[in-house]
Scaffold this active site. Structure first.
Site, PDB file in Angstrom:
ATOM      1  N   ARG A  67      -8.453   4.363   4.357  1.00 39.71           N
ATOM      2  CA  ARG A  67      -9.113   3.061   4.305  1.00 39.71           C
ATOM      3  C   ARG A  67     -10.098   2.955   5.468  1.00 39.71           C
ATOM      4  O   ARG A  67      -9.846   3.466   6.553  1.00 39.71           O
ATOM      5  CB  ARG A  67      -8.080   1.931   4.434  1.00 39.71           C
ATOM      6  CG  ARG A  67      -7.279   1.670   3.168  1.00 39.71           C
ATOM      7  CD  ARG A  67      -6.362   0.473   3.321  1.00 39.71           C
ATOM      8  NE  ARG A  67      -5.266   0.721   4.229  1.00 39.71           N
ATOM      9  CZ  ARG A  67      -5.228   0.342   5.488  1.00 39.71           C
ATOM     10  NH1 ARG A  67      -6.233  -0.357   6.009  1.00 39.71           N
ATOM     11  NH2 ARG A  67      -4.193   0.618   6.252  1.00 39.71           N
ATOM     12  N   TYR A 107     -11.411   6.468  -2.274  1.00 39.49           N
ATOM     13  CA  TYR A 107     -10.054   6.650  -1.779  1.00 39.49           C
ATOM     14  C   TYR A 107      -9.177   5.396  -1.863  1.00 39.49           C
ATOM     15  O   TYR A 107      -9.582   4.323  -1.427  1.00 39.49           O
ATOM     16  CB  TYR A 107     -10.073   7.109  -0.303  1.00 39.49           C
ATOM     17  CG  TYR A 107      -8.805   7.845   0.046  1.00 39.49           C
ATOM     18  CD1 TYR A 107      -8.722   9.218  -0.106  1.00 39.49           C
ATOM     19  CD2 TYR A 107      -7.675   7.163   0.455  1.00 39.49           C
ATOM     20  CE1 TYR A 107      -7.539   9.895   0.153  1.00 39.49           C
ATOM     21  CE2 TYR A 107      -6.491   7.831   0.708  1.00 39.49           C
ATOM     22  CZ  TYR A 107      -6.428   9.195   0.568  1.00 39.49           C
ATOM     23  OH  TYR A 107      -5.259   9.867   0.816  1.00 39.49           O
ATOM     24  N   LYS A 117      -4.884  -3.512  -2.089  1.00 41.30           N
ATOM     25  CA  LYS A 117      -5.137  -4.265  -0.854  1.00 41.30           C
ATOM     26  C   LYS A 117      -6.152  -5.393  -1.082  1.00 41.30           C
ATOM     27  O   LYS A 117      -5.983  -6.509  -0.580  1.00 41.30           O
ATOM     28  CB  LYS A 117      -5.638  -3.328   0.231  1.00 41.30           C
ATOM     29  CG  LYS A 117      -4.727  -2.139   0.494  1.00 41.30           C
ATOM     30  CD  LYS A 117      -3.346  -2.574   0.918  1.00 41.30           C
ATOM     31  CE  LYS A 117      -2.492  -1.382   1.336  1.00 41.30           C
ATOM     32  NZ  LYS A 117      -1.130  -1.795   1.688  1.00 41.30           N
ATOM     33  N   HIS A 120       2.232  -8.017   2.932  1.00 41.24           N
ATOM     34  CA  HIS A 120       2.319  -6.548   2.998  1.00 41.24           C
ATOM     35  C   HIS A 120       3.786  -6.192   3.248  1.00 41.24           C
ATOM     36  O   HIS A 120       4.150  -5.808   4.360  1.00 41.24           O
ATOM     37  CB  HIS A 120       1.413  -6.076   4.146  1.00 41.24           C
ATOM     38  CG  HIS A 120       1.171  -4.607   4.172  1.00 41.24           C
ATOM     39  ND1 HIS A 120       0.838  -3.930   5.333  1.00 41.24           N
ATOM     40  CD2 HIS A 120       1.204  -3.662   3.203  1.00 41.24           C
ATOM     41  CE1 HIS A 120       0.655  -2.645   5.062  1.00 41.24           C
ATOM     42  NE2 HIS A 120       0.879  -2.452   3.781  1.00 41.24           N
ATOM     43  N   SER A 143       1.055   0.048   7.901  1.00 42.21           N
ATOM     44  CA  SER A 143       0.883   1.192   7.003  1.00 42.21           C
ATOM     45  C   SER A 143       1.498   2.450   7.613  1.00 42.21           C
ATOM     46  O   SER A 143       1.357   2.694   8.810  1.00 42.21           O
ATOM     47  CB  SER A 143      -0.609   1.427   6.760  1.00 42.21           C
ATOM     48  OG  SER A 143      -1.204   0.236   6.307  1.00 42.21           O
ATOM     49  N   CYS A 174       4.587   3.332   8.198  1.00 43.44           N
ATOM     50  CA  CYS A 174       5.696   3.151   9.148  1.00 43.44           C
ATOM     51  C   CYS A 174       7.043   3.163   8.438  1.00 43.44           C
ATOM     52  O   CYS A 174       8.040   2.698   8.994  1.00 43.44           O
ATOM     53  CB  CYS A 174       5.549   1.838   9.899  1.00 43.44           C
ATOM     54  SG  CYS A 174       4.270   1.882  11.156  1.00 43.44           S
ATOM     55  N   ASP A 184       5.407  -1.980  -1.098  1.00 47.55           N
ATOM     56  CA  ASP A 184       4.198  -2.258  -0.305  1.00 47.55           C
ATOM     57  C   ASP A 184       3.772  -3.722  -0.287  1.00 47.55           C
ATOM     58  O   ASP A 184       3.280  -4.192   0.727  1.00 47.55           O
ATOM     59  CB  ASP A 184       3.034  -1.402  -0.835  1.00 47.55           C
ATOM     60  CG  ASP A 184       1.878  -1.315   0.153  1.00 47.55           C
ATOM     61  OD1 ASP A 184       2.129  -1.111   1.353  1.00 47.55           O
ATOM     62  OD2 ASP A 184       0.714  -1.458  -0.269  1.00 47.55           O
ATOM     63  N   ARG A 203      -1.315  11.489  -0.258  1.00 49.62           N
ATOM     64  CA  ARG A 203      -0.517  10.500  -0.994  1.00 49.62           C
ATOM     65  C   ARG A 203       0.048  11.040  -2.297  1.00 49.62           C
ATOM     66  O   ARG A 203      -0.510  11.954  -2.893  1.00 49.62           O
ATOM     67  CB  ARG A 203      -1.420   9.299  -1.344  1.00 49.62           C
ATOM     68  CG  ARG A 203      -2.073   8.618  -0.149  1.00 49.62           C
ATOM     69  CD  ARG A 203      -1.122   7.703   0.548  1.00 49.62           C
ATOM     70  NE  ARG A 203      -1.743   7.023   1.685  1.00 49.62           N
ATOM     71  CZ  ARG A 203      -1.446   5.769   2.031  1.00 49.62           C
ATOM     72  NH1 ARG A 203      -0.578   5.070   1.345  1.00 49.62           N
ATOM     73  NH2 ARG A 203      -2.011   5.232   3.094  1.00 49.62           N
ATOM     74  N   ARG A 208       6.268   0.894  14.870  1.00 53.10           N
ATOM     75  CA  ARG A 208       6.670   2.041  15.702  1.00 53.10           C
ATOM     76  C   ARG A 208       6.550   1.619  17.151  1.00 53.10           C
ATOM     77  O   ARG A 208       5.440   1.544  17.678  1.00 53.10           O
ATOM     78  CB  ARG A 208       5.737   3.232  15.443  1.00 53.10           C
ATOM     79  CG  ARG A 208       5.842   3.812  14.067  1.00 53.10           C
ATOM     80  CD  ARG A 208       4.796   4.893  13.842  1.00 53.10           C
ATOM     81  NE  ARG A 208       4.821   5.311  12.460  1.00 53.10           N
ATOM     82  CZ  ARG A 208       5.517   6.337  12.000  1.00 53.10           C
ATOM     83  NH1 ARG A 208       6.196   7.098  12.825  1.00 53.10           N
ATOM     84  NH2 ARG A 208       5.514   6.624  10.711  1.00 53.10           N
ATOM     85  N   GLY A 251      18.513   7.090   6.043  1.00 54.75           N
ATOM     86  CA  GLY A 251      19.707   6.559   5.371  1.00 54.75           C
ATOM     87  C   GLY A 251      20.623   5.783   6.301  1.00 54.75           C
ATOM     88  O   GLY A 251      21.382   4.906   5.869  1.00 54.75           O
TER      89      GLY A 251
HETATM   90  C1  OXD Z   1      -1.647   1.207   3.297  1.00 54.75           C
HETATM   91  C2  OXD Z   1      -1.214   1.590   1.945  1.00 54.75           C
HETATM   92  O1  OXD Z   1      -2.561   1.831   3.847  1.00 54.75           O
HETATM   93  O2  OXD Z   1      -0.246   0.999   1.454  1.00 54.75           O
HETATM   94  O3  OXD Z   1      -1.047   0.261   3.840  1.00 54.75           O
HETATM   95  O4  OXD Z   1      -1.848   2.452   1.315  1.00 54.75           O
HETATM   96 MN    MN Z   2       0.454  -0.639   2.641  1.00 50.30          MN
END
Ligand code: OXD
Ligand code: MN
Length: 562
Positions: A22, A171, A180, A200, A222, A224, A247, A342, A373, A467
């Site tokens: 992005r 992309y 998005k 999100h 994103s 994470c 997402d 992806r 993070r 897990g």
């Molecule tokens: C992002 C996605 O970049 O979900 O957050 O693709």
């Molecule tokens: Mn996302």
């Protein structure tokens, strides 16, 4: 686009290396007044809460780019529904695109087809226009058979006219406009008008050994680990974890005051590297077939490979990297797959998809999690004292930058509500909207902050994650049941000693996982003071500032016992 046969009815697309993520710096919200789109930063400070374009600039940008931009290409008309077709919570978009990759990916990520037009009738829809910006004959060399126009790329959304216009990039988030651009940027403006939330967030259902099922929504920036949490495989016996979405969540309070969520998407567009049979077996099974891979590596036996799959690839196959290097090995010093590569696959293929994932009413949300993070100072989990404090925690989210956008390096970036790149309107007004959700008669979900990524002095992770995160969810569920397993600390409610199930986990340094270094929190508060005043300026709600001042007072009492 270079399409190469991969595993079971799947495709591998390799992009031009100039078009891999992005592009936040070229993403704009178009409004008449700038203040509607973005907060006014302090003078001399560069704003980071979105970019604005005026209506006039937008029209000029379109005029400059679009006439003749699809010459020689096929234009696809894609009617699609975000959310189950016909559900009162769903919204319709129509995307025009000259990219077959986008048409194929939108078929996975949204409910697309003529039944959407039947439901639409004469109703309202979001107009979405997309072009790779590379008419024929080409004026720029074609790399990987992936036409794009990086010099002229823009992604624009205009809430007033209900339009999205994207140019130059093929992309993911730049081109699959349901995701998005619609579900978050335009979606958040519709949500504000109509009194709901477009977020999100992943949505996951957890049934405990006593058979009580609750749903949780979680916002992490994103890349994470939202997909991993949404598809978690419990290491504790007796828990069932089911995925509603990984997402995006559209959530509204019903007439009984319960917050109900739908996943408006139909598929997953997950980050591949790091995903494997240990970290996320359900994602691996979901992308076994009918999947569009982007910028992963391929194997000589017709499969795919990315960093993290080392144990899952037979040693006698050779690997071709995403850049097309044959017989790739680690010794090249370059990764086999792009860090933002992806898998794009249908949600219905997820072995743990929730039976109610397409429920027209949505699923009831008991808890909302924020996280990122945070290598230092931030404990594994804490709970907010109140809704208002929870909104402050959401506004304070920070995380190490990832490869999902164009940023480089391991900097910690503020990412309020994990929405920084996705706000469709002024982020200060967005915080007001969240604060306004607190109304009599509503059963507000509890709000938590989690951090799976705290490190020890040697740089190793303190928590096993994946897990084992069920242990944290289990504690959160106990809190949702009203169990007295929390104790106050200056930053929020922490687990009481012994209340977090750590059975079978050896070598856990509890103190390091939960301690609150005073110096760190003083710096954190100072940093937030600067961030809020520089970035939100006068648009910061007073209640958020008051929460920050309260935190500052509380941490002044921090001592050696934390
Ligand atoms: C992002 C996605 O970049 O979900 O957050 O693709
Ligand atoms: Mn996302």
């Amino acid at each position: 686009m270079s399409l190469t046969v991969s595993i079971l009815l799947s495709w591998l697309a390799r992009t031009d290396p100039a078009d891999v993520a992005r592009v936040e710096s070229r993403t704009f919200v178009v409004t008449k007044r700038k203040q509607e789109a973005i907060p006014t930063p302090k003078s001399g400070i560069q704003g980071t809460l979105g970019n604005w374009m005026s209506m006039e600039q937008w029209k000029a940008a379109i005029q400059e780019r679009f006439p003749g931009c699809m010459t020689g290409r096929t234009m696809y008309v894609i009617p699609y529904s975000m959310g189950p077709v016909g559900s009162p919570l769903s919204k319709i978009g129509i995307e025009l695109t000259d990219s077959p990759y986008v048409a194929a990916s939108m078929r996975v990520m949204t409910r697309m087809g003529s039944d959407v037009l039947d439901v639409l009738g004469n109703g309202e829809f979001t107009k979405c226009l997309h072009s790779v910006g590379s008419p024929l004959p080409l004026s720029r060399p074609l790399v990987n058979n992936w036409p794009c126009n990086p010099d002229k790329t823009i992604v624009t959304q205009c809430p007033e006219t209900n339009e999205i216009v994207s140019f130059g990039s093929g992309y993911g988030g730049n081109s699959l406009l349901g995701k998005k651009a619609f579900a978050l940027r335009i979606g958040s403006t519709i949500a504000r008008k109509e009194g709901w939330l477009a977020e999100h967030m992943l949505i996951v259902g957890i049934t405990n050994p006593q058979g009580v099922k609750r749903y949780i929504a979680a916002a992490f920036p994103s890349a994470c680990g939202k997909t991993n949490l949404a598809m978690l495989t419990s290491t504790l016996p007796g828990y069932k974890v089911e995925c509603v979405g990984d997402d995006i969540a559209w959530m509204r309070f019903d007439k009984n005051g319960v917050l109900r969520a739908i996943n408006p998407e139909n598929g997953f567009f997950g980050v591949a590297p790091g995903t494997n049979m240990e970290t996320n077996p359900n994602a691996m099974k979901t992308c076994e077939k009918n999947t569009i891979f982007t910028n992963v590596a391929k194997t000589s036996d017709g499969g795919v490979f990315w960093e993290g799959m080392e144990k899952e690839v037979s040693p006698d196959v050779s690997i071709t990297s995403w850049l097309g290097e044959e017989k790739w090995t680690k010794s090249s010093g370059r990764s086999a797959a792009h860090p933002n590569s992806r898998f794009c696959c249908p949600a219905s293929q997820c072995p743990t998809i929730d039976p109610d994932w397409e429920s027209a009413d949505g699923v009831p949300i008991s808890a909302i999690l924020f996280g990122g993070r945070r290598p230092y100072g931030v404990p594994l989990v804490y709970e907010s004292f109140s809704w208002r404090h929870g909104v402050f925690i959401g506004a304070s989210v920070s995380s190490e930058a990832t490869a999902a956008a164009e940023f480089k390096g391991r900097v910690i970036m503020h990412d309020p509500f994990a929405m920084r790149p996705f706000f469709g309107y002024n982020a200060g007004h967005y915080l007001e909207h969240w604060l306004s959700m607190e109304k009599p008669g509503r059963k507000l979900p509890k709000i938590f902050h989690v951090n799976w990524f705290r490190k020890n002095a040697k740089g190793g992770y303190l928590w096993p994650g994946f897990g084992d995160n069920i242990r944290v969810l289990d504690w959160i569920l106990k809190r949702c049941e009203g169990e007295a397993v929390a104790q106050p600390s200056p930053i929020g409610l922490l687990p009481k000693p012994g209340s977090l199930n750590t059975d079978g986990l050896n070598d856990l340094d509890f103190n390091e996982l939960f301690n609150l270094p005073q110096r760190f929190w003083q710096d954190e508060v100072k940093d937030l003071e600067t961030y809020f005043s520089e970035q939100f300026g006068d648009d910061l709600p007073n209640k958020i500032l008051a929460e920050l001042q309260d935190l500052k007072k509380r941490i002044s009492h921090l001592g050696s016992d934390y």
